[in-house]
Scaffold this active site. Structure first.
Site, PDB file in Angstrom:
ATOM      1  N   SER A  42      -1.631  54.494  26.411  1.00 55.64           N
ATOM      2  CA  SER A  42      -2.972  54.867  26.865  1.00 55.64           C
ATOM      3  C   SER A  42      -4.058  54.592  25.825  1.00 55.64           C
ATOM      4  CB  SER A  42      -3.017  56.345  27.266  1.00 55.64           C
ATOM      5  OG  SER A  42      -2.894  57.178  26.133  1.00 55.64           O
ATOM      6  N   LYS A  97      -6.718  61.059  22.154  1.00 59.95           N
ATOM      7  CA  LYS A  97      -7.735  60.237  22.803  1.00 59.95           C
ATOM      8  C   LYS A  97      -8.902  60.039  21.839  1.00 59.95           C
ATOM      9  CE  LYS A  97      -5.494  60.423  26.765  1.00 59.95           C
ATOM     10  NZ  LYS A  97      -4.757  59.260  27.302  1.00 59.95           N
TER      11      LYS A  97
END
Length: 201
Positions: A42, A97
């Site tokens: 991701s 993230k």
């Protein structure tokens, strides 16, 4: 005549050394730095599956052991920081993230293009693994304002990341820390990515 240590005294000394080392390791892991493993793609191409990263625990705040809330702040996240935090939908799982929105920012996504405060944002680190498809929420997000005490995060692999576009914000005081460096990279010990080791983030 000076007597040597008995076997029991030697065992006791070794135990004290081991206990002291364990306590020191726990202090370092809790307050200073902690390793994390990257399990997915991701964050491609910045982070690869199999990367191990060092995360500084004191970058934004100090937390007591086993508590998600910080006891005092040491700084604020910045745009572009890569952070580790408990997944808002399942706090037992840690996510990593990139911070793309700070309190007061108005954020929007239109046909995969990310906008901050009305301006298209150029992000050299972003990739799109599914460029030919436009998917609701993932590729089009209505304008949203980041509240105080929160940050908005997204994965660098925008087409393969479950992030703030789906569940909105991360509480600043739950952030575990800031990723600083890749210290190891391999899916297994037969496939070591030597060129990634030591990469600063």
């Amino acid at each position: 005549m000076k007597m040597g240590k008995t076997p029991m005294q030697q065992i006791g000394e070794y135990l004290r050394i081991i206990i002291a080392a364990l306590i020191l390791a726990a202090i370092i892991r809790t307050f200073i730095v902690q390793p994390y493993y990257i399990p997915s793609g991701s964050m491609l191409n910045t982070l690869h599956e199999g990367d191990r990263v060092l995360v500084t625990k004191f970058s934004y705040g100090i937390h007591l052991p086993f508590m998600s809330k910080e006891i005092f702040s040491t700084g604020q996240p910045k745009i572009g920081d890569i952070i580790v935090f408990p997944f808002p939908e399942d706090p037992s799982v840690d996510f990593i993230k990139r911070v793309v929105g700070l309190p007061g920012d108005v954020l929007e996504v239109r046909d995969k293009q990310f906008y901050r405060n009305g301006e298209a944002v150029k992000e050299d680190y972003v990739i799109h693994s599914d460029p030919g498809n436009i998917v609701p929420v993932r590729d089009n997000m209505a304008p949203i304002t980041v509240p105080e005490g929160k940050v908005f995060v997204m994965g660098d692999n925008r087409d393969s990341s479950r992030d703030s576009r789906y569940w909105q914000f991360v509480d600043k005081d739950t952030i575990h820390g800031k990723a600083q460096m890749i210290y190891w990279s391999s899916i297994n010990f037969k496939n070591i990515k030597w060129n990634r080791i030591g990469t600063m983030l």
